[in-house]
Design an enzyme around this catalytic site. Structure first.
Site, PDB file in Angstrom:
ATOM      1  N   ASP A   1      24.118  88.388   0.509  1.00  0.00           N
ATOM      2  CA  ASP A   1      23.466  88.863  -0.689  1.00  0.00           C
ATOM      3  C   ASP A   1      22.420  89.963  -0.797  1.00  0.00           C
ATOM      4  O   ASP A   1      22.008  89.993  -0.149  1.00  0.00           O
ATOM      5  CB  ASP A   1      22.793  87.764  -1.472  1.00  0.00           C
ATOM      6  CG  ASP A   1      23.747  86.243  -0.922  1.00  0.00           C
ATOM      7  OD1 ASP A   1      24.922  86.409  -0.650  1.00  0.00           O
ATOM      8  OD2 ASP A   1      23.251  85.358  -1.440  1.00  0.00           O
TER       9      ASP A   1
ATOM     10  N   GLU B   1      25.240  79.252  -6.980  1.00  0.00           N
ATOM     11  CA  GLU B   1      24.356  79.928  -6.325  1.00  0.00           C
ATOM     12  C   GLU B   1      23.751  81.276  -7.018  1.00  0.00           C
ATOM     13  O   GLU B   1      24.666  81.766  -7.804  1.00  0.00           O
ATOM     14  CB  GLU B   1      24.923  80.506  -4.904  1.00  0.00           C
ATOM     15  CG  GLU B   1      25.349  79.433  -4.076  1.00  0.00           C
ATOM     16  CD  GLU B   1      26.110  79.835  -2.600  1.00  0.00           C
ATOM     17  OE1 GLU B   1      25.768  79.287  -1.783  1.00  0.00           O
ATOM     18  OE2 GLU B   1      26.851  80.787  -2.732  1.00  0.00           O
TER      19      GLU B   1
HETATM   20  C1  FRU Z   1      25.126  83.368  -1.235  1.00  0.00           C
HETATM   21  C2  FRU Z   1      24.218  82.382  -0.350  1.00  0.00           C
HETATM   22  C3  FRU Z   1      22.986  81.808  -0.914  1.00  0.00           C
HETATM   23  C4  FRU Z   1      22.035  81.765   0.166  1.00  0.00           C
HETATM   24  C5  FRU Z   1      22.449  82.801   1.025  1.00  0.00           C
HETATM   25  C6  FRU Z   1      22.096  82.616   2.601  1.00  0.00           C
HETATM   26  O1  FRU Z   1      26.074  83.936  -0.580  1.00  0.00           O
HETATM   27  O2  FRU Z   1      24.814  81.307   0.336  1.00  0.00           O
HETATM   28  O3  FRU Z   1      23.142  80.691  -1.894  1.00  0.00           O
HETATM   29  O4  FRU Z   1      20.657  81.944  -0.334  1.00  0.00           O
HETATM   30  O5  FRU Z   1      23.837  83.008   0.976  1.00  0.00           O
HETATM   31  O6  FRU Z   1      22.377  83.488   3.447  1.00  0.00           O
END
Ligand code: FRU
Length: 522
Positions: A47, A229
């Site tokens: 992300d 998320e």
């Molecule tokens: C989304 C996610 C988030 C988390 C991160 C961990 O892709 O699962 O919810 O903070 O990636 O790398």
């Protein structure tokens, strides 16, 4: 030739020059390292995080595992850019610590020094992120995610973690993460949105340190095929009226329209405590169940930059999907980001909707413009070949006219027999991308096994599509970004030509602009 990649080459006996790790990596660089989409030099990225703009510089942080090419203990990697297109990777910004890994989150430029972290000369930048404690998680507890902050008084170069972290404790919710914070001018408060299992939680604060729960949103609204998320929340001014609406972006995984990870959005009003859906938006949602920012399989966790001086929000997304992200055939690095996009809020005849278009700065890299008007086609017709325009570095604007109830297929192909098909199906009323024969697909059970479709409400007599092509990605913006599809692919050789064909009747295509991009980021 079929390429196979392995990161463990050095432990095998040498079979000659072709199979050395260096050679494989070199091939991978040439074939797959994007020309202009951001990738880390090495290893795993997911992300986008903590994006802010300050003193002429855009900052992009990202979920990063510097020790390997699959997901691992999360850090925040960092990159900077003057124009959102050309990026330089910077040293790692945040490392895991005794409270856990550094999961996704945001950063805000605290112009009024509400946090008190400032030194009186430059505004402090405050990062708000999730600490994820792997030890508590292993112990089978559910309270292993909580929110923490860090600040920078040198414009994001170095960060100090706040001594009293975490600032928001876990109330007993397993997925409790990805804070995104915005200044709510009307109510003179910071507002945080946080993903909590199947809903968005809203909190408010005066100083970014003390947070008060104010409301929940979405348990019974939108798509719920997976965990929610990476939310984002911001006001937007309508393009064609003076109204302002609040927009909630809410990613989820899985449960996307074509499988796996995707980002839906909601439009409504915010009274300082609760976010209430706009009626016109609610009507559309009732019909469609969920409304997506991008219907392709590879734009996830899209969030906006803080503190830009542009009228509209600017987003970037992770150009992959949890279904196969860890298996894509690049061993040196894994994943790239989408092209940054400007969001627009439109009041349509059906109600409020968002469109996305690549940021204008991309045009600064345009060269070799070619245009051709009214090319008639039915049989497969060549539009562009790579001798004139490098198809892995181009923006192509097309306009289709004289359309009937037919299927209009554009095809990128090469001599290795790979083809990537995309276009408009005016019979079943959808846009599509078909990467089933686009090259390497068998690295994952979930990759390239079906045609991606974005349903359309009607059929079209004419349509415009902006096509952005890099070595391993296609981004389609249909009718000024009313619908967007983003997908990745891995051809065995670069694509050499772009053709178009239909099945029943002659139609016309105009190439409004073919722009070779004069850029090499990597
Ligand atoms: C989304 C996610 C988030 C988390 C991160 C961990 O892709 O699962 O919810 O903070 O990636 O790398």
């Amino acid at each position: 030739m079929f390429l196979t990649f392995s990161c463990k080459e050095t432990t095998k006996p040498s079979l000659g020059r072709e199979t050395t790790a260096e050679n494989v990596a070199h091939k991978e660089e040439i074939l797959y390292r994007p020309n202009f989409h951001f990738t880390p030099k090495e290893n795993w990225m997911n992300d986008p995080n903590g994006m802010f703009f300050l003193n002429d510089t855009y900052h992009l942080f990202f979920q990063y595992y510097p020790e390997g090419n699959k997901w691992g203990p999360m850090h925040w990697g960092h990159a900077t850019s003057k124009d959102l297109i050309k990026w330089s990777e910077e040293p790692i910004a945040l490392y895991p610590d005794e409270l856990g890994y550094i999961f996704s989150g945001c950063a805000v430029v605290d112009l009024e020094n509400t946090s008190g972290f400032g030194n009186g000369t430059t505004p402090p930048v405050v990062a708000i992120f999730t600490h994820h404690d792997p030890i508590k998680e292993k112990d089978g507890r559910i309270d292993f995610e909580y929110q923490s902050i860090a600040y920078s008084i040198d414009e994001g170069k170095t960060w100090v973690k706040y001594a009293n972290n975490p600032v928001l404790q876990n109330p007993g919710i397993k997925n409790f993460r990805d804070p995104k914070v915005v200044w709510d001018e009307d109510h003179e408060q910071w507002v945080m949105v946080l993903a909590a299992d199947d809903r968005t939680k809203f909190y408010s604060s005066k100083d970014l340190k003390e947070w008060k729960f104010i409301s929940d949103f979405g348990k019974d609204l939108g798509a719920h095929g997976g965990v929610w998320e990476c939310p984002d929340f911001f006001p937007m001014q309508t393009e064609n009226s003076n109204e302002t609406k609040w927009v909630l972006l809410q990613s989820l995984n899985p449960g996307g329209p074509n499988g796996g990870s995707a980002t839906q959005y909601f439009i409504g009003d915010f009274d300082g405590e609760t976010f209430k859906l706009d009626e016109t938006f609610k009507n559309q949602l009732d019909l469609k169940k969920a409304i997506w920012l991008d219907q392709g399989m590879d734009n996830y966790a899209s969030v906006t930059w803080n503190n830009t001086n542009s009228k509209n929000p600017i987003t970037i997304g992770w150009m992959s999907n949890w279904l196969y992200a860890q298996d894509v055939p690049t061993e040196t690095w894994r994943s790239s980001m989408t092209i940054p996009r400007e969001l627009k809020l439109n009041k349509t005849e059906n109600g409020f909707l968002i469109s996305s278009e690549p940021v204008n700065q991309l045009e600064n890299y345009y060269s070799n413009r070619i245009s051709k008007a009214d090319i008639k086609f039915k049989e497969e017709t060549v539009l562009i070949d790579s001798k004139t325009i490098d198809l892995a570095k181009s923006v192509i604007d097309i306009k289709l006219t004289d359309l009937t109830t037919d299927i209009y297929t554009l095809t990128l192909s090469n001599a290795a027999g790979n083809s990537l098909k995309f276009g408009l199906d005016n019979i079943e009323k959808h846009l599509f991308i078909d990467r089933q024969s686009s090259g390497l697909t068998n690295f994952s059970e979930a990759f390239g096994k079906q045609v991606t479709k974005a349903p359309l409400a009607k059929h079209y007599e004419e349509a415009e599509i902006k096509i952005i092509l890099d070595k391993t990605s296609i981004e389609l913006f249909f009718n000024n970004g009313q619908e967007v599809l983003t997908e990745i692919f891995f051809p065995n050789e670069p694509f050499e030509k772009l053709t178009i064909g239909s099945t029943k009747k002659e139609a016309k295509i105009s190439i409004l602009n073919t722009n070779k991009l004069n850029i090499n980021n990597n």
